[in-house]
Design an enzyme around this catalytic site. Structure first.
Site, PDB file in Angstrom:
ATOM      1  N   HIS A 132       0.793  -1.238   0.000  1.00 26.02           N
ATOM      2  CA  HIS A 132       0.000   0.000   0.000  1.00 26.02           C
ATOM      3  C   HIS A 132       0.827   1.291   0.000  1.00 26.02           C
ATOM      4  O   HIS A 132       0.451   2.279   0.637  1.00 26.02           O
ATOM      5  CB  HIS A 132      -0.966   0.008   1.184  1.00 26.02           C
ATOM      6  CG  HIS A 132      -2.089  -0.994   1.073  1.00 26.02           C
ATOM      7  ND1 HIS A 132      -2.541  -1.490  -0.120  1.00 26.02           N
ATOM      8  CD2 HIS A 132      -2.863  -1.572   2.045  1.00 26.02           C
ATOM      9  CE1 HIS A 132      -3.540  -2.337   0.111  1.00 26.02           C
ATOM     10  NE2 HIS A 132      -3.758  -2.412   1.404  1.00 26.02           N
ATOM     11  N   HIS A 207      -9.856   2.248  -0.337  1.00 26.81           N
ATOM     12  CA  HIS A 207      -9.828   1.139   0.608  1.00 26.81           C
ATOM     13  C   HIS A 207     -10.994   1.222   1.607  1.00 26.81           C
ATOM     14  O   HIS A 207     -10.809   0.968   2.802  1.00 26.81           O
ATOM     15  CB  HIS A 207      -8.480   1.114   1.317  1.00 26.81           C
ATOM     16  CG  HIS A 207      -8.043  -0.236   1.794  1.00 26.81           C
ATOM     17  ND1 HIS A 207      -8.755  -0.969   2.727  1.00 26.81           N
ATOM     18  CD2 HIS A 207      -6.992  -1.003   1.450  1.00 26.81           C
ATOM     19  CE1 HIS A 207      -8.128  -2.107   2.946  1.00 26.81           C
ATOM     20  NE2 HIS A 207      -7.057  -2.163   2.180  1.00 26.81           N
ATOM     21  N   SER A 208     -12.192   1.544   1.122  1.00 30.05           N
ATOM     22  CA  SER A 208     -13.351   1.582   2.032  1.00 30.05           C
ATOM     23  C   SER A 208     -13.745   0.184   2.460  1.00 30.05           C
ATOM     24  O   SER A 208     -13.723  -0.760   1.660  1.00 30.05           O
ATOM     25  CB  SER A 208     -14.537   2.255   1.345  1.00 30.05           C
ATOM     26  OG  SER A 208     -14.284   3.637   1.234  1.00 30.05           O
ATOM     27  N   GLN A 314      -9.560  -6.492  -5.556  1.00 30.91           N
ATOM     28  CA  GLN A 314      -9.158  -7.269  -4.390  1.00 30.91           C
ATOM     29  C   GLN A 314     -10.364  -7.352  -3.462  1.00 30.91           C
ATOM     30  O   GLN A 314     -10.851  -6.332  -2.966  1.00 30.91           O
ATOM     31  CB  GLN A 314      -7.980  -6.576  -3.671  1.00 30.91           C
ATOM     32  CG  GLN A 314      -7.441  -7.337  -2.464  1.00 30.91           C
ATOM     33  CD  GLN A 314      -6.333  -8.332  -2.815  1.00 30.91           C
ATOM     34  OE1 GLN A 314      -5.871  -8.405  -3.959  1.00 30.91           O
ATOM     35  NE2 GLN A 314      -5.900  -9.112  -1.840  1.00 30.91           N
ATOM     36  N   GLU A 341     -11.619  -3.560  -3.559  1.00 29.54           N
ATOM     37  CA  GLU A 341     -10.546  -2.646  -3.964  1.00 29.54           C
ATOM     38  C   GLU A 341     -10.264  -2.818  -5.449  1.00 29.54           C
ATOM     39  O   GLU A 341      -9.508  -3.705  -5.851  1.00 29.54           O
ATOM     40  CB  GLU A 341      -9.280  -2.931  -3.158  1.00 29.54           C
ATOM     41  CG  GLU A 341      -9.474  -2.880  -1.662  1.00 29.54           C
ATOM     42  CD  GLU A 341      -8.336  -3.580  -0.911  1.00 29.54           C
ATOM     43  OE1 GLU A 341      -7.157  -3.375  -1.258  1.00 29.54           O
ATOM     44  OE2 GLU A 341      -8.628  -4.355   0.012  1.00 29.54           O
TER      45      GLU A 341
HETATM   46  C1  GLA Z   1      -5.471  -5.138   1.722  1.00 31.94           C
HETATM   47  C2  GLA Z   1      -4.658  -6.354   1.847  1.00 31.94           C
HETATM   48  C3  GLA Z   1      -4.960  -7.032   3.137  1.00 31.94           C
HETATM   49  C4  GLA Z   1      -4.710  -6.088   4.298  1.00 31.94           C
HETATM   50  C5  GLA Z   1      -5.513  -4.826   4.088  1.00 31.94           C
HETATM   51  C6  GLA Z   1      -5.175  -3.757   5.091  1.00 31.94           C
HETATM   52  O1  GLA Z   1      -6.757  -5.409   1.452  1.00 31.94           O
HETATM   53  O2  GLA Z   1      -4.839  -7.240   0.763  1.00 31.94           O
HETATM   54  O3  GLA Z   1      -4.160  -8.182   3.279  1.00 31.94           O
HETATM   55  O4  GLA Z   1      -3.352  -5.790   4.370  1.00 31.94           O
HETATM   56  O5  GLA Z   1      -5.265  -4.279   2.830  1.00 31.94           O
HETATM   57  O6  GLA Z   1      -5.235  -4.218   6.394  1.00 31.94           O
END
Ligand code: GLA
Length: 376
Positions: A132, A207-208, A314, A341
């Protein structure tokens, strides 16, 4: 007579829609949302539509802070996890709640990549990998500039941030913009743009964490989910894609026909993801905005329909949430919300057969994702 009535009804309708669009002509105003630990003031904007939806977005991380959505009886609930104040967002409990994630969201194996003959080294913050966009100056943590936009179909705010060459180890000065628009059609639309002065990888997402029964409801496992994806990218023990692109057929990842989220999740308990934390290869043409799935809470009737022009999404079922206190002090336990995501595939910099995330000088990175809400 009928014609006249019909005509006047139309005139009234026309007037009503003019009035509703004129009520939205007023651009949203900035309000203070505290000062970061480093002393930078943060602002928040409230976007509204005439059908009762509101979205609050703040300059730290160009973050979606709250999203009020009506259920089938018109009752509003905030459907995204978050905090009441900036200190919450700056604290340990914040696992990327609602933020803009980048420069490269998701994982980069070993925190290293090569462009031409030069190797770039990033902070390693997730097992052996980079996650991230970094640790201190990733896009979720910096304070963006903001300007309300005058748009005809709703209310909008544009965030801008210029990331200097070398920030968090990435090459190139990159100018980012993220525009949130709340439309009269009950859509929250997010438009991302980036330009660079040096070839550099870019992969942005929002990332909601959604719970359509309202944030603070203890589980999302009763929601129904549909994802228009025949394939996914299998991963190793550290959630890095192996490079294979596999069919979802016969696996708990198959959401091509709608499924209750929790029904098969136990089959993933003993995997490295500890639940859903997988990149789906979305069907349809990447680069074109298309409907790729939906999420529904059967109890409230709220439905989120997902549209994106990205090649992947994701699905993350909040497996690493740990009961931290969120809005109103409510605990956010494991799997009380899920993320959709939309993005390019993880670790694309190491897989030449994945769609490229490299942005060249003179090009513009473009990404649109729409979260559309309804109730049934
Ligand atoms: C993403 C990742 C997860 C986790 C979250 C944040 O979705 O794929 O594994 O790290 O971010 O906590």
């Amino acid at each position: 007579m009928r014609w006249i009535r019909c005509g006047s009804a139309l005139a009234v309708l026309g007037l009503a829609s003019l009035m509703s669009s004129s009520s939205n002509a007023e651009p949203p105003q900035a309000e203070p949302f505290g000062t970061t630990a480093d002393g930078v003031p943060v602002e928040i904007f409230t976007l509204r539509n005439s059908r009762g939806l509101t979205a609050r977005v703040m300059t730290r991380g160009a973050t979606l802070v709250s999203l009020q959505v009506p259920d089938r009886n018109g009752a509003l609930a905030d459907v995204v996890l978050g905090f009441d104040d900036l200190a919450g967002y700056e604290g340990d409990g914040n696992q990327y709640f609602g933020c803009t994630t980048g420069r490269v969201c998701n994982r980069i194996a070993g925190g290293k990549f090569t462009l031409g003959d030069r190797e770039y080294t990033l902070a390693v913050n997730n097992g052996p990998n980079a996650l991230h966009g970094g640790v201190k100056r990733s896009l979720d943590k910096v304070v963006w500039r903001a300007r309300p936009l005058d748009v005809s179909n709703g209310q909008a705010v544009r965030f801008r941030y210029t990331s200097p060459d070398g920030e968090e180890g990435f090459p190139g000065e990159v100018q980012f913009s993220v525009t949130y628009t709340l439309t009269e059609n009950n859509e929250l639309r997010i438009d991302y743009r980036a330009v660079t002065n040096h070839t550099t990888p870019i992969n942005l997402t929002n990332h909601s964490y959604f719970n359509l029964a309202g944030e603070g409801t203890p589980t999302v496992l009763n929601h129904e989910l549909m994802l228009d994806a025949d394939r996914y990218t299998p991963t190793d023990a550290t959630l890095i894609p192996t490079g294979e692109i596999a069919s979802v057929e016969g696996t708990p990842l198959d959401f091509r026909t709608p499924q209750v989220v929790g029904v098969r999740i136990a089959q993933l308990d003993d995997t490295p993801a500890q639940g859903y934390d997988h990149n789906y290869v979305l069907n349809g043409e990447a680069g074109r905005l298309r409907k790729v799935g939906w999420l529904k809470d059967p109890a409230s009737g709220r439905v989120l329909t997902l549209h994106t022009d990205q090649p992947g999404v994701q699905l993350y079922s909040g497996n690493f949430l740990r009961g931290q206190a969120g809005k109103g002090g409510k605990p956010y336990p494991r799997r009380c919300a899920l993320c959709l995501e939309t993005q390019h595939y993880p670790d694309s910099v190491h897989h030449p057969h994945f769609p490229s995330i490299l942005l060249q000088p003179g090009e513009t990175y473009r990404h649109t994702t729409v979260f559309a809400f309804s109730a049934e």
